[in-house]
Design a protein around this motif. Structure first.
Motif, PDB file in Angstrom:
ATOM      1  N   VAL B 131      56.151  25.747  33.128  1.00  0.00           N
ATOM      2  CA  VAL B 131      55.106  25.494  32.131  1.00  0.00           C
ATOM      3  C   VAL B 131      53.731  25.714  32.731  1.00  0.00           C
ATOM      4  CG1 VAL B 131      54.159  23.773  30.550  1.00  0.00           C
ATOM      5  CG2 VAL B 131      56.620  23.808  31.042  1.00  0.00           C
ATOM      6  N   GLU B 132      52.886  26.402  31.999  1.00  0.00           N
ATOM      7  CA  GLU B 132      51.476  26.530  32.390  1.00  0.00           C
ATOM      8  C   GLU B 132      50.628  25.793  31.370  1.00  0.00           C
ATOM      9  OE1 GLU B 132      50.204  30.647  33.139  1.00  0.00           O
ATOM     10  OE2 GLU B 132      52.339  31.077  33.400  1.00  0.00           O
ATOM     11  N   ASN B 133      49.418  25.429  31.781  1.00  0.00           N
ATOM     12  CA  ASN B 133      48.521  24.749  30.847  1.00  0.00           C
ATOM     13  C   ASN B 133      48.131  25.686  29.718  1.00  0.00           C
ATOM     14  OD1 ASN B 133      48.545  22.414  32.329  1.00  0.00           O
ATOM     15  ND2 ASN B 133      46.755  23.007  33.552  1.00  0.00           N
ATOM     16  N   HIS B 134      48.268  25.180  28.521  1.00  0.00           N
ATOM     17  CA  HIS B 134      47.872  25.993  27.365  1.00  0.00           C
ATOM     18  C   HIS B 134      46.527  25.508  26.832  1.00  0.00           C
ATOM     19  CE1 HIS B 134      50.243  22.564  25.694  1.00  0.00           C
ATOM     20  NE2 HIS B 134      49.153  22.473  24.961  1.00  0.00           N
ATOM     21  N   GLU B 135      45.872  26.377  26.120  1.00  0.00           N
ATOM     22  CA  GLU B 135      44.621  26.015  25.445  1.00  0.00           C
ATOM     23  C   GLU B 135      44.791  26.301  23.964  1.00  0.00           C
ATOM     24  OE1 GLU B 135      41.555  28.232  27.413  1.00  0.00           O
ATOM     25  OE2 GLU B 135      41.589  26.942  29.188  1.00  0.00           O
ATOM     26  N   THR B 136      44.878  25.254  23.177  1.00  0.00           N
ATOM     27  CA  THR B 136      45.021  25.432  21.737  1.00  0.00           C
ATOM     28  C   THR B 136      43.941  24.692  20.941  1.00  0.00           C
ATOM     29  OG1 THR B 136      46.553  23.559  21.662  1.00  0.00           O
ATOM     30  CG2 THR B 136      47.532  25.758  21.810  1.00  0.00           C
ATOM     31  N   GLU B 137      43.145  23.879  21.651  1.00  0.00           N
ATOM     32  CA  GLU B 137      42.162  23.066  20.929  1.00  0.00           C
ATOM     33  C   GLU B 137      40.895  23.881  20.699  1.00  0.00           C
ATOM     34  OE1 GLU B 137      40.522  18.500  20.957  1.00  0.00           O
ATOM     35  OE2 GLU B 137      41.515  19.293  22.720  1.00  0.00           O
ATOM     36  N   PHE B 138      40.751  24.293  19.466  1.00  0.00           N
ATOM     37  CA  PHE B 138      39.673  25.210  19.090  1.00  0.00           C
ATOM     38  C   PHE B 138      38.294  24.669  19.468  1.00  0.00           C
ATOM     39  CE2 PHE B 138      36.976  26.873  15.497  1.00  0.00           C
ATOM     40  CZ  PHE B 138      36.886  28.153  15.969  1.00  0.00           C
ATOM     41  N   GLU B 139      38.022  23.452  19.040  1.00  0.00           N
ATOM     42  CA  GLU B 139      36.672  22.915  19.236  1.00  0.00           C
ATOM     43  C   GLU B 139      36.346  22.726  20.721  1.00  0.00           C
ATOM     44  OE1 GLU B 139      35.423  19.900  16.584  1.00  0.00           O
ATOM     45  OE2 GLU B 139      36.648  20.645  14.936  1.00  0.00           O
ATOM     46  N   ALA B 140      37.385  22.519  21.529  1.00  0.00           N
ATOM     47  CA  ALA B 140      37.146  22.304  22.953  1.00  0.00           C
ATOM     48  C   ALA B 140      36.813  23.608  23.684  1.00  0.00           C
ATOM     49  CB  ALA B 140      38.371  21.661  23.592  1.00  0.00           C
ATOM     50  N   HIS B 141      37.082  24.740  23.031  1.00  0.00           N
ATOM     51  CA  HIS B 141      36.888  26.022  23.714  1.00  0.00           C
ATOM     52  C   HIS B 141      35.878  26.916  23.017  1.00  0.00           C
ATOM     53  CE1 HIS B 141      40.033  25.119  26.580  1.00  0.00           C
ATOM     54  NE2 HIS B 141      40.734  24.636  25.576  1.00  0.00           N
ATOM     55  N   LEU B 142      35.009  26.298  22.207  1.00  0.00           N
ATOM     56  CA  LEU B 142      33.993  27.079  21.492  1.00  0.00           C
ATOM     57  C   LEU B 142      33.078  27.834  22.442  1.00  0.00           C
ATOM     58  CD1 LEU B 142      32.844  24.848  18.491  1.00  0.00           C
ATOM     59  CD2 LEU B 142      34.052  27.034  18.421  1.00  0.00           C
ATOM     60  N   SER B 143      32.933  27.286  23.650  1.00  0.00           N
ATOM     61  CA  SER B 143      32.025  27.940  24.601  1.00  0.00           C
ATOM     62  C   SER B 143      32.564  29.316  25.010  1.00  0.00           C
ATOM     63  CB  SER B 143      31.856  27.063  25.841  1.00  0.00           C
ATOM     64  OG  SER B 143      33.118  26.852  26.436  1.00  0.00           O
ATOM     65  N   ARG B 144      33.838  29.553  24.762  1.00  0.00           N
ATOM     66  CA  ARG B 144      34.412  30.861  25.094  1.00  0.00           C
ATOM     67  C   ARG B 144      34.243  31.879  23.961  1.00  0.00           C
ATOM     68  NH1 ARG B 144      39.418  31.433  25.363  1.00  0.00           N
ATOM     69  NH2 ARG B 144      40.490  29.429  25.217  1.00  0.00           N
ATOM     70  N   ALA B 145      33.566  31.475  22.888  1.00  0.00           N
ATOM     71  CA  ALA B 145      33.441  32.367  21.719  1.00  0.00           C
ATOM     72  C   ALA B 145      32.780  33.681  22.123  1.00  0.00           C
ATOM     73  CB  ALA B 145      32.631  31.682  20.633  1.00  0.00           C
ATOM     74  N   ARG B 146      33.311  34.776  21.583  1.00  0.00           N
ATOM     75  CA  ARG B 146      32.777  36.102  21.896  1.00  0.00           C
ATOM     76  C   ARG B 146      32.873  36.986  20.658  1.00  0.00           C
ATOM     77  NH1 ARG B 146      37.153  39.053  21.591  1.00  0.00           N
ATOM     78  NH2 ARG B 146      39.120  38.473  22.577  1.00  0.00           N
ATOM     79  N   ASP B 147      32.190  38.121  20.730  1.00  0.00           N
ATOM     80  CA  ASP B 147      32.264  39.065  19.618  1.00  0.00           C
ATOM     81  C   ASP B 147      33.664  39.657  19.535  1.00  0.00           C
ATOM     82  OD1 ASP B 147      29.638  38.811  18.833  1.00  0.00           O
ATOM     83  OD2 ASP B 147      28.933  40.288  20.287  1.00  0.00           O
ATOM     84  N   PRO B 148      34.132  39.924  18.327  1.00  0.00           N
ATOM     85  CA  PRO B 148      35.446  40.561  18.189  1.00  0.00           C
ATOM     86  C   PRO B 148      35.413  41.985  18.695  1.00  0.00           C
ATOM     87  CG  PRO B 148      34.648  39.729  16.074  1.00  0.00           C
ATOM     88  CD  PRO B 148      33.514  39.651  17.042  1.00  0.00           C
TER      89      PRO B 148
END
Lengths: 336, 743
Positions: B131-148
């Motif tokens: 198992v690896e750590n997953h990231e599914t929590e949208f609000e917690a990762h907003l800082s990663r937002a980028r252009d499509p």
């Protein structure tokens, strides 16, 4: 779903005898919950003992002036039975607030008592659940627990943690009515007061009730007192029908000369069993209806309630529902 | 002469559907069929270290277990896995390797002689993971937002327009400002019919595949490319679909697995998903939107900022049009619009009814309502004050726009004039009553398509195109168009669809099928008519010897002289003289891009809603709703009304009930059943009313239709949220509005 054998006994003794002599055997009546759980591999009975041939499908008068509800009567036939509607309207209302017409046509009174929780984690084998797999942990306690319990939970030790609720509507009314469950086992017949039938998770969250292996519920006895005049059942849920209660409240009152002489309040959707608190109910005895302090009763009933995040709203919702149900039962509020 | 277009013709497929004669992908009886059962990943991210299949394989009747360990070599390049609706990125390939990219990922297919055995065998398979750590929590990762990433999909889903004017200055200078953050949860399509594929292994290794899809040719393309097969060896049939709502726009993984097993075993294979597995692929993405509006005191909106953040997968950039709508609805001189993605360890989102539209427009329309309240202007008045006949982003006039009429007729039917603007002004006991309204908009697009029209030797008209009918009424309206074009009684017209062997049609979605396939059907029938007329002219003693096509009309299954309709030749006579052969014509319809590029083209709507809210419990009921639609020409008022009603019901669902909830401990959607994923039941739906306002559009396409698949849902969520505000004084910007949010 795993393979299972199937047996349809013609009488009570062979039903019980067959169940006891086959490891992993389970009784099946309406099957409305058990079959779903089997398809999900949550329940994996090796044998199904189908009790539908047994003769517990009537409603009869008891010597004490109450009614005996056969365990194999369907929920629908019970809810629409004239004597139930007239003498125990609270029970009729509660049953009809549950499930759908199709399910109530299949589900039996005995089976309703054995409904398993609707906890998402109990149903999903990819997640831990102490109820499904003792000692595996509780996924809900730090997870998505919108529908979970706020009272009487077990949350101290990971290996026994459980915040599941009992999903029944019928049982909430039966709890308020002080019903008695009749069971028969190898040792003969015994009765279990409704308050003692379901249990809190405690150190054994995998146990939903206090029935012994091999015992079969044959009937539910309703005492003579049915509270036909002053009662209310409020069920709050995420849509108008066909959803489990977030909070439900059954209230039964006896009122003489504008004074409350008897009071029962049972909550659903908030605990591992229908929730009652006699000392909170006692606060109402002797009070005048018009000035009764329903808010304090609600506070007392929910004393010690604890939220786990998504379900914290239930504490306030339960209080408001208790007050409204008391007002409706006392006819201070119209019943919709 | 009887005509059918514009009449409430009953569904031509209705009897087949209610009598069980309509067959769905998992219902075809095939000799020697074997059954596959999909095993889904229990973790969201990591690697499969071991799959133990021995115990399952030992059961008599279990044929094979397919995993990444025994998957045959297949197409190498991403391009081969791209279907017609694939967003930019690298499409998910089932069983490609040991890597787990999302919870519920298909990791094995158990194939057995019976479904029950396959299901049981699946329960015996043990999977071990690293198992690896997953990231599914949208609000917690907003800082990663980028252009499509841009790609082909950007043609249909353009990125936000460039800023207009100067938002910052205009907003700062605006005397009246509102701003808010709007959120809605993930949703899964959950059509009644589960995804299923029945792959029939034919002679010479040919495959006939019954698939649940919104594009038979899309599935054909995918299977051919992935498995290296020629088109002629892969036939995909999808005659009936039990709902799809966009989920069938991409081939789902059961198709891949069923084809893989059929080819490896050289046997016919069926794979059907479970309801729980319906939560393991595309969904409407969680989206957070920030909106700021500035206005002058008279209600003129001067500035808008709309920033959207949406979830996507790690491997594809799914995009929607979320923020572009304000410039299409309101003439706001200063605007700044952005749209960014946050990749998470989930499956790629997927178009769901009014994708982007029912995300962005409700947020915008709630903000407009907030502005109306702050200004003390009636919400309809504010919208009329900021009305535009031009799309500000494209800087083009609308081909037609009867939204004003939607406001007028909708308000009148609803009784909007009696609204007390004050929140919490109407109550009955504990029940607070509120009225709200909102605008809806959706693109009116048309694509190229082909259709074949055949006059059979029996004098019947048979028309076909490889499109789909997901319950929208495609069968019926195409039959109507064909009947009218050649003047045939509708009973003598048969329209067929959903077969990759039929003339080319694009995937069925985006409200473009009526315009796209309808135009193709019309052209094919016209061309067939020309051909029949030529044949009629050449007949012995033809009454049309000196007539031109312009001199005749098609009516009552005859060609008649316009000047004297009694002079006629029946279509049956014409085909009778064709040497025992049917007469057919296949034609292509392409949009007139030169004409279309000069106009903006949209359908519009206005929804008016009454809610009742229990002030103690927060329970919301929609007691009344009126939707007025400007959707161009209405081909069939009956199926059209059903389309809008369905949209309104889903609008109620989206506003009040529907939500797929991820547990971030497990990176898994937890309420994956219809008991806990709530959609409305009958008791939730009360008085719904639909108005179609007259709208004539000679530009949008030859039929003048705009499509009705999405427009019914777009306005509803905001109208409900605005009504809840009016009832309670509480502004809930986070959908769905469940009772806890109002306590």
């Amino acid at each position: 779903m795993t393979n299972f054998s199937y047996f349809r006994p013609g009488d009570l003794n062979s039903a019980i005898g067959d169940l006891i002599t086959h490891e992993g055997a389970k009784f099946i009546a309406g099957g409305t919950n058990l079959l779903d759980l089997m398809k999900e591999n949550v329940e994996r009975p090796a044998r199904l003992v189908d009790i539908n041939q047994l003769s517990f499908n009537s409603i009869e008068e008891t010597e004490g002036g109450g009614l005996r509800l056969g365990a194999l009567m369907t929920n629908a036939d019970t809810a629409y039975h004239e004597n139930v509607q007239n003498r125990y309207p609270l029970l009729s209302h509660a049953i009809l607030a549950g499930a759908s017409a199709q399910l109530r046509n299949m589900a039996t009174n005995g089976g309703n008592l054995f409904q398993r929780t609707r906890c998402y984690y109990f149903y999903d084998l990819a997640t831990p659940c102490n109820k499904r797999e003792p000692g595996s942990g509780c996924g809900a306690i730090r997870g998505f627990n919108r529908i979970h319990a706020i009272l009487g939970t077990s949350d101290q030790k990971p290996e026994t943690a459980c915040i599941a609720t009992h999903p029944s509507d019928m049982c909430v009314a039966l709890a308020a009515l002080d019903a008695v469950v009749r069971v028969t086992g190898l040792a003969g017949e015994r009765t279990i007061p409704f308050a003692d039938f379901h249990r809190l998770p405690g150190d054994e969250p995998w146990r939903d009730n206090t029935i012994n292996p091999g015992e079969l519920v044959t009937a539910i006895d309703l005492p003579a007192k049915g509270f036909p005049q002053y009662y209310a059942y409020i069920k709050l849920r995420d849509r108008a029908s066909y959803a489990f209660a977030l909070v439900s409240v059954a209230v039964a009152l006896e009122i003489e000369n504008n004074r409350i002489t008897d009071a029962r309040i049972a909550l659903g959707g908030v605990a591992h069993k229908p929730w009652r608190k006699p000392d909170a109910e006692a606060m109402l005895i002797g009070q005048a209806v018009s000035v009764a302090d329903f808010q304090s009763v609600a506070e007392a009933l929910t004393e010690g309630a604890k939220g786990y995040g998504h379900n914290t709203f239930k504490i306030e919702l339960a209080k408001r529902a208790i007050v409204r149900a008391l007002q409706q039962a006392a006819k201070l509020e119209p019943t919709p | 002469m009887i005509t059918y277009v514009g009449k409430p013709v009953n569904r031509v497929d209705g009897v087949a559907k209610v009598t069980g004669k309509a067959k769905y992908a998992a219902e075809y009886k095939v000799p020697d069929l074997v059954h596959g059962w999909v095993i889904s990943s229990e973790i969201a991210k990591g690697t499969i270290t071991r799959i133990q299949t021995d115990e399952a394989l030992q059961l008599p009747g279990v044929i094979q277990v397919f995993t990444h360990e025994n998957r045959p070599d297949l197409a190498w390049f991403d391009l081969s896995y791209k279907d017609q609706d694939a967003p930019p990125g690298s499409p998910f390939r089932p069983l490609r390797d040991a890597e787990i990219k999302f919870s519920g990922q298909p990791i094995a297919l158990v194939v057995a002689e019976t479904l029950e055995l396959a299901r049981y065998a699946a329960s015996l398979i043990r999977v071990e993971y690293e198992v690896e750590n997953h990231e599914t929590e949208f609000e917690a990762h907003l800082s990663r937002a980028r252009d499509p990433k841009l790609g082909l999909a950007s043609l249909l889903k353009p990125p936000p327009p460039k800023p207009r004017g100067n938002f910052d200055e205009a907003f700062a200078a605006a005397p009246v400002q509102v701003s808010g953050e709007y959120v809605h949860s993930a949703e899964h399509h959950n059509p009644m019919e589960m995804f299923a594929s029945t792959v029939v292994y034919e002679k010479n290794d040919k495959l006939t595949i019954y698939d649940k899809t919104q594009g038979a040719q899309n599935s054909q393309l995918y299977v051919s490319q992935v498995f290296g097969l020629s088109f002629k060896d892969v036939r995909v049939i999808s005659s009936y679909i039990g709902g799809a709502f966009g989920s069938g726009l991409r081939p789902q993984y059961q198709l891949f697995l069923a084809v893989l097993a059929a080819r490896e075993l050289r046997r016919s294979v069926r794979v059907s998903l479970t309801r729980q597995q319906m939560f393991t692929f595309g969904h409407r993405p969680v989206t957070i939107q920030d909106i700021k509006l500035g206005a002058s005191e008279d209600g003129t909106i001067t500035a808008i900022r709309h920033d959207a953040f949406a979830e996507t997968s790690r491997f594809e950039d799914y995009t929607e049009i979320v923020v572009n709508w304000s410039g299409m609805l309101y003439p706001i001189p200063n605007s700044k619009l952005t749209y960014k993605l946050v990749p998470l360890d989930v499956f790629t989102p997927l178009d769901m009814r009014a994708p982007g539209g029912v995300t962005g427009v409700p947020a915008l329309e709630c903000a407009i309502d907030e502005l109306a309240f702050k200004l003390g202007i009636d919400p309809v008045e504010l919208r009329l004050k900021n009305y535009t006949d031009r799309d500000m982003d494209a800087d083009l006039p609308y081909s037609s726009k009867e939204l004003r009429e939607c406001f007028r007729q909708g308000a009148e039917r609803f009784g909007w004039a009696n609204r007390n603007p004050q929140p919490r002004s109407t109550r009955r006991g504990h029940t607070l009553i509120g009225w709200g309204m909102a605008t809806g908009i959706w693109d009116a697009t048309q694509g190229p398509a082909r259709a074949e029209a055949v006059l059979t030797v029996n004098g019947k008209l048979r028309v076909s195109s490889a499109t789909a009918d997901i319950g929208t009424g495609t069968y019926t309206i195409m039959t109507q168009i064909a009947a009218d074009t050649l003047g045939m009684p509708i009973a003598d017209v048969l329209f067929k669809l959903g077969d990759s062997d039929m003339p080319l049609a694009p995937i069925e979605g985006g409200s473009w099928t009526a315009a796209t396939v309808g135009s193709a059907v019309k052209v094919a029938c016209e061309e067939l008519g020309k051909k029949l007329f030529k044949m009629a002219r050449k007949m012995k003693n033809s009454p049309f010897a000196r007539a031109n096509l312009d001199d005749v009309l098609f009516a009552d299954a005859h060609i008649r002289l316009k000047s004297d309709p009694s002079v006629a030749v029946s279509l049956r006579e014409i085909v009778d003289q064709n040497g025992g052969h049917a007469v057919s014509e296949t034609s292509t319809s392409t949009p007139n891009f030169l004409k279309l590029r000069k106009y903006a083209r949209s359908a519009h709507s206005a929804a008016f809603v009454e809610v009742e809210v229990d002030e103690d419990f927060g329970t919301v009921r929609v007691t009344r709703a009126v939707t007025a639609v400007a959707g161009g020409r209405i081909l069939n008022p009956k199926t059209a009304r059903s389309q809008i009603l369905g949209g309104m019901v889903w609008g109620i669902s989206k506003a009040l009930e529907e939500e797929s909830v991820l547990d971030h401990q497990f990176g898994r959607f937890m309420n994956h059943s219809l008991a806990e994923y709530h959609v409305p039941v009958n008791a939730d739906i009360q008085n719904l009313d639909v108005i179609f306002v007259d709208e004539t559009d000679t530009i949008v396409n030859p039929l003048g239709v705009k499509g009705l698949g999405e427009i019914g849902i777009v306005a509803m969520p905001a109208a409900i949220a605005n009504a809840v505000f009016h009832a309670t004084g509480k502004r809930i910007r986070n959908l769905p509005i469940t009772l806890d949010k109002l306590l």
